[in-house]
Enzyme design. Structure first.
Site, mmCIF file in Angstrom:
data_model
loop_
_atom_site.group_PDB
_atom_site.id
_atom_site.type_symbol
_atom_site.label_atom_id
_atom_site.label_comp_id
_atom_site.label_asym_id
_atom_site.label_seq_id
_atom_site.Cartn_x
_atom_site.Cartn_y
_atom_site.Cartn_z
ATOM 1 N N GLU A 129 0.849 -1.192 0.000
ATOM 2 C CA GLU A 129 0.000 0.000 0.000
ATOM 3 C C GLU A 129 0.884 1.241 0.000
ATOM 4 O O GLU A 129 1.792 1.364 0.823
ATOM 5 C CB GLU A 129 -0.928 -0.018 1.229
ATOM 6 C CG GLU A 129 -1.837 1.204 1.290
ATOM 7 C CD GLU A 129 -3.123 0.961 2.080
ATOM 8 O OE1 GLU A 129 -3.414 -0.194 2.431
ATOM 9 O OE2 GLU A 129 -3.845 1.946 2.337
ATOM 10 N N LYS A 180 -4.062 -0.345 13.987
ATOM 11 C CA LYS A 180 -4.888 0.732 13.437
ATOM 12 C C LYS A 180 -6.323 0.323 13.717
ATOM 13 O O LYS A 180 -6.820 -0.641 13.125
ATOM 14 C CB LYS A 180 -4.617 0.851 11.934
ATOM 15 C CG LYS A 180 -5.570 1.783 11.173
ATOM 16 C CD LYS A 180 -5.130 1.914 9.709
ATOM 17 C CE LYS A 180 -6.093 2.774 8.900
ATOM 18 N NZ LYS A 180 -5.635 2.964 7.504
ATOM 19 N N GLU A 193 -10.571 4.294 9.101
ATOM 20 C CA GLU A 193 -10.706 3.945 7.681
ATOM 21 C C GLU A 193 -11.178 2.507 7.499
ATOM 22 O O GLU A 193 -10.662 1.754 6.681
ATOM 23 C CB GLU A 193 -9.372 4.189 6.948
ATOM 24 C CG GLU A 193 -8.928 5.645 7.028
ATOM 25 C CD GLU A 193 -7.652 5.968 6.260
ATOM 26 O OE1 GLU A 193 -6.849 5.055 6.024
ATOM 27 O OE2 GLU A 193 -7.489 7.154 5.887
ATOM 28 N N ARG A 213 -2.258 3.311 17.069
ATOM 29 C CA ARG A 213 -2.218 4.524 16.238
ATOM 30 C C ARG A 213 -3.331 5.508 16.602
ATOM 31 O O ARG A 213 -4.469 5.114 16.874
ATOM 32 C CB ARG A 213 -2.287 4.159 14.762
ATOM 33 C CG ARG A 213 -1.063 3.376 14.314
ATOM 34 C CD ARG A 213 -1.166 2.991 12.860
ATOM 35 N NE ARG A 213 -0.629 3.957 11.939
ATOM 36 C CZ ARG A 213 -1.271 4.393 10.863
ATOM 37 N NH1 ARG A 213 -2.497 3.991 10.601
ATOM 38 N NH2 ARG A 213 -0.696 5.249 10.038
ATOM 39 N N LYS A 224 0.752 10.456 13.990
ATOM 40 C CA LYS A 224 1.321 11.048 12.774
ATOM 41 C C LYS A 224 1.824 12.453 13.102
ATOM 42 O O LYS A 224 1.205 13.162 13.898
ATOM 43 C CB LYS A 224 0.266 11.124 11.668
ATOM 44 C CG LYS A 224 -0.082 9.758 11.081
ATOM 45 C CD LYS A 224 -0.910 9.884 9.798
ATOM 46 C CE LYS A 224 -1.274 8.486 9.298
ATOM 47 N NZ LYS A 224 -1.894 8.475 7.961
ATOM 48 N N ASP A 277 -2.699 14.257 7.541
ATOM 49 C CA ASP A 277 -2.245 13.017 6.916
ATOM 50 C C ASP A 277 -1.021 13.222 6.020
ATOM 51 O O ASP A 277 -1.149 13.142 4.801
ATOM 52 C CB ASP A 277 -3.402 12.419 6.103
ATOM 53 C CG ASP A 277 -3.145 10.979 5.719
ATOM 54 O OD1 ASP A 277 -2.086 10.435 6.087
ATOM 55 O OD2 ASP A 277 -4.005 10.396 5.040
ATOM 56 N N GLU A 330 4.027 9.165 -0.396
ATOM 57 C CA GLU A 330 2.642 9.181 -0.883
ATOM 58 C C GLU A 330 2.214 10.561 -1.381
ATOM 59 O O GLU A 330 1.698 10.697 -2.478
ATOM 60 C CB GLU A 330 1.707 8.709 0.235
ATOM 61 C CG GLU A 330 0.237 8.795 -0.156
ATOM 62 C CD GLU A 330 -0.697 8.259 0.923
ATOM 63 O OE1 GLU A 330 -0.213 7.867 2.001
ATOM 64 O OE2 GLU A 330 -1.915 8.227 0.676
ATOM 65 N N GLU A 341 6.915 21.792 -2.494
ATOM 66 C CA GLU A 341 5.847 22.583 -1.871
ATOM 67 C C GLU A 341 5.425 23.739 -2.781
ATOM 68 O O GLU A 341 4.247 24.059 -2.888
ATOM 69 C CB GLU A 341 6.362 23.125 -0.532
ATOM 70 C CG GLU A 341 5.365 23.998 0.213
ATOM 71 C CD GLU A 341 5.933 24.503 1.538
ATOM 72 O OE1 GLU A 341 7.155 24.790 1.603
ATOM 73 O OE2 GLU A 341 5.159 24.604 2.507
ATOM 74 N N TRP A 363 -14.015 12.822 2.902
ATOM 75 C CA TRP A 363 -12.738 12.594 3.573
ATOM 76 C C TRP A 363 -12.273 13.708 4.514
ATOM 77 O O TRP A 363 -11.277 13.563 5.216
ATOM 78 C CB TRP A 363 -11.636 12.329 2.533
ATOM 79 C CG TRP A 363 -11.859 11.034 1.820
ATOM 80 C CD1 TRP A 363 -12.490 10.862 0.619
ATOM 81 C CD2 TRP A 363 -11.489 9.728 2.268
ATOM 82 N NE1 TRP A 363 -12.531 9.527 0.298
ATOM 83 C CE2 TRP A 363 -11.915 8.806 1.287
ATOM 84 C CE3 TRP A 363 -10.833 9.240 3.400
ATOM 85 C CZ2 TRP A 363 -11.719 7.429 1.412
ATOM 86 C CZ3 TRP A 363 -10.636 7.873 3.519
ATOM 87 C CH2 TRP A 363 -11.071 6.988 2.538
#
Ligand code: GCW
Length: 647
Positions: A135, A257, A261, A294, A335, A340, A368, A479, A509
């Site tokens: 993933e 987790k 999600e 998490r 995190k 995210d 990601e 950025e 989301w």
């Protein structure tokens, strides 16, 4: 077939040990690894004397992973109290190169700042229909698993462990935090596969951890509930965990987790996350294991029309009230940012909100949201900012201090790709992760120098200048051509690559920018917005609340402002958007030409791979520039002050 790239330990990187007389004193698995490394480097193992002496002995007060390094009378000495310290000491000598054998060095202790330095692999055992074998993996298949089974040949895993030991990583998880059917069985009837991997990692001082499903008692245990207060559930976890330790005595623990999600969790039984985490902590405690629980819990089915729900608030709202109720071997894995892994986020307020809870900080080494290993994006400067950030202001502890007891976790960027990380330059991120976890005060440019020396060994002098020019500022370049001023996302939904300004705007989301004809940004103030700024202690709660004081790079994370709003830099928001997007693309074009100049200097396969990726980076950066600029020009109607081409 392409050879596997040796990453940062090609034979030339170890040449400082070649034909040196080395005395290694001590016994044990990791001490044998030290001897193997010396032999592999062409050193002479001697039984007395020696110009490099590595000694394992009981030294009072020495950190179990630390070592004392010194040089006197022509002898370089590494003294360690435990085997891992000796191995890290050897790699320290390798990093120093000639300097380890030149002038005298006064004895100095080197020890890791963060206790657990862990890489989480989001690898699947069985290929997932949407996410594939790994993933968010951008480097081919998994080095552990293929098509539903463990790889027969764990040679790559052994090489990986060696690379990780050289940067001080001491723990890894071998499967994704999203635990599907095949992976749930790793805990029980497929434990033998985990044990085989643990055997390969052990000689390098790396302990295995496993991501488990909170619903394991149901999915693989034959029970009809996974309720944390149910005695049968507690007994099941205790016995499953005891079985794990029978086959992997140095097993590290679980990563979970939960209620996130779509993953199962304690909410299904009306229990809290502390109830859930403590269930697993209790099962692990008799064996000395830990659970990493998490904090990435939020509503991923929110109504975009509802302006009162703020995803940034979620982790704090769920976890801060539970402070002090977690067991001592339960570690909350947070995190680094509240949303995210975006290119720019403030530090998560959860990290400072739970003084009575063990907290580890999670970074995303796999790119990601930062170019998916097709773009050059050296992340150490971002991580360094995070680790140095002081949530209580000057004089208070830094994030690295708050996580020191527990650690730093990185989502790995490695796969079975011949260059390990798809983009060969993305190896630097993996390298930097380990080094920053060991010493968060290191300068990212100095880390890059180390990586260049070790990776390009013979050609280091020629590549150093160009690579610094390409990489030091590459995160800020990325950025510049992507989502502006901390607003985040604007990526294509699903695969998260390339621009799609409104891609997530009307979705469940919780990742919105709220651009309209007048302005853009998310109002997270207490005065008029979601109140998120109040989750920070002073002074940051005031700094972020204030339109005048909020740092430019986070402005749109905290405030909704008109396009004509003047930034602290003096530019308007709209002009800043245009300027940075034009500049970002120019910087990528410069990177590409610098790399072209290295043709013939670096290995041809490395050169070709990076060159191909830079072509794609430039194409993609232009696409970002044109879509973002066109979007905001069309929304605002404000032309570019310099009359450049906007579509
Ligand atoms: O960033 C998001 C990713 C998911 C990931 C999730 C998480 C493993 O898009 O792919 O799932 O975060 O961190 O759990």
């Amino acid at each position: 077939m392409v050879d596997v790239h040796p990453a940062w330990l090609p034979p030339a990187a170890l040449r400082v040990l070649a034909s040196r007389r080395v005395l290694v004193q001590g016994t044990g698995l990791l001490v044998d690894t030290v001897r193997d490394e010396v032999v592999r480097a062409g050193g002479d193992l001697v039984t007395d004397g020696g110009e490099l002496v590595l000694t394992l002995s009981n030294v009072d007060g020495l950190h179990p992973e630390g070592h004392l390094l010194s040089r006197r009378d022509g002898v370089t000495t590494v003294l360690a109290g435990a085997p891992a310290g000796l191995l890290y000491g050897l790699f320290h000598v390798v990093r120093l190169g000639g300097a380890a054998f030149a002038a005298d060095l006064p004895a100095r202790e080197h020890r890791p700042a963060l206790a657990r330095r862990m890489l989480d692999h989001w690898d699947h055992v069985a290929v997932h229909p949407v996410m594939g074998q790994v993933e968010r993996g951008y480097a081919g298949g998994s080095i552990f698993w293929r098509d539903g089974a463990r790889r027969e040949d764990l040679g790559r895993v052994r090489d990986y462990a060696r690379l990780l030991a050289a940067v001080g990583v001491n723990a890894i998880t071998v499967n994704n935090v999203n635990v599907h059917e095949a992976e749930a069985h790793l805990l029980t009837d497929r434990l033998v596969d985990v044990a085989a991997i643990a055997d390969v990692l052990r000689p390098y001082g790396i302990r295995v951890h496993l991501s488990v499903s909170f619903a394991a008692p149901v999915v693989v245990g034959g029970l009809d509930v996974a309720d944390p207060v149910d005695d049968r559930v507690r007994a099941w976890w205790a016995s499953a965990t005891a079985a794990v330790y029978r086959s992997i005595p140095d097993f590290g623990g679980y990563v979970v987790k939960a209620d996130s999600e779509g993953q199962p969790g304690p909410f299904a039984y009306g229990r809290t996350h502390a109830d859930g985490a403590n269930l697993l902590a209790d099962a692990l405690a008799p064996h000395g294991g830990v659970v990493h629980w998490r904090a990435f819990v939020y509503n991923h089915q929110q109504d975009w029309r509802d302006r009162s729900t703020d995803r940034a608030r979620a982790a704090y709202d769920h976890f801060a009230p539970l402070d002090g109720t977690f067991r001592d071997n339960a570690i909350l894995q947070v995190k680094h940012g509240p949303i995210d892994f975006q290119t720019r986020e403030p530090v998560s307020p959860v990290i400072a909100a739970m003084p009575g809870t063990r907290v580890a900080v999670e970074l995303q080494v796999t790119q990601e949201y930062t170019g998916q290993q097709r773009h050059v994006c050296y992340l150490a400067p971002m991580w360094s900012e995070v680790l140095r950030f002081r949530p209580f202001g000057d004089g208070g502890p830094a994030v690295a201090d708050l996580a020191a007891r527990d650690g730093l976790v990185g989502v790995s960027n490695v796969g079975d790709d011949p260059f390990w990380t798809g983009h060969p330059l993305a190896q630097a991120n993996l390298y930097a992760f380990g080094r920053l976890a060991w010493d968060p005060t290191l300068d990212p440019a100095a880390i890059l120098d180390e990586w260049i020396d070790l990776t390009f060994a013979g050609a280091a002098a020629e590549v150093r200048g160009p690579l610094h020019a390409m990489m030091d500022g590459s995160w800020r370049t990325y950025e510049r051509y992507t989502a502006p001023l901390g607003v985040g996302f604007m990526v294509r939904p699903g695969n998260h690559y390339g621009p799609d300004v409104d891609g997530y705007e009307y979705t469940p989301w919780g990742t919105y920018h709220f651009a309209d004809r007048d302005g853009v940004g998310v109002d997270r103030t207490v005065a008029t917005g979601t109140g998120f700024t109040a989750q920070y202690p002073s002074p940051w709660s005031e700094v972020y609340e204030s339109l005048a004081d909020c740092p430019d790079e986070l402005l749109l994370f905290f405030h909704h402002v008109p396009y004509a709003h003047v930034l602290r830099s003096g530019s308007t928001v709209i002009q800043h958007i245009y300027d940075t997007h034009f500049a970002g693309v120019r910087e990528v074009a410069r990177m590409r030409s610098r790399w072209r100049d290295l043709d013939g200097v670096v290995r041809p396969d490395v050169h070709a791979r990076v060159a191909e990726r830079l072509d794609e980076q430039l194409r993609c950066a232009e696409e970002w520039r044109d879509q973002i600029n066109a979007y905001f020009y069309r929304k605002s109607g404000v032309p570019d002050a310099h009359g450049r081409r906007i579509y």
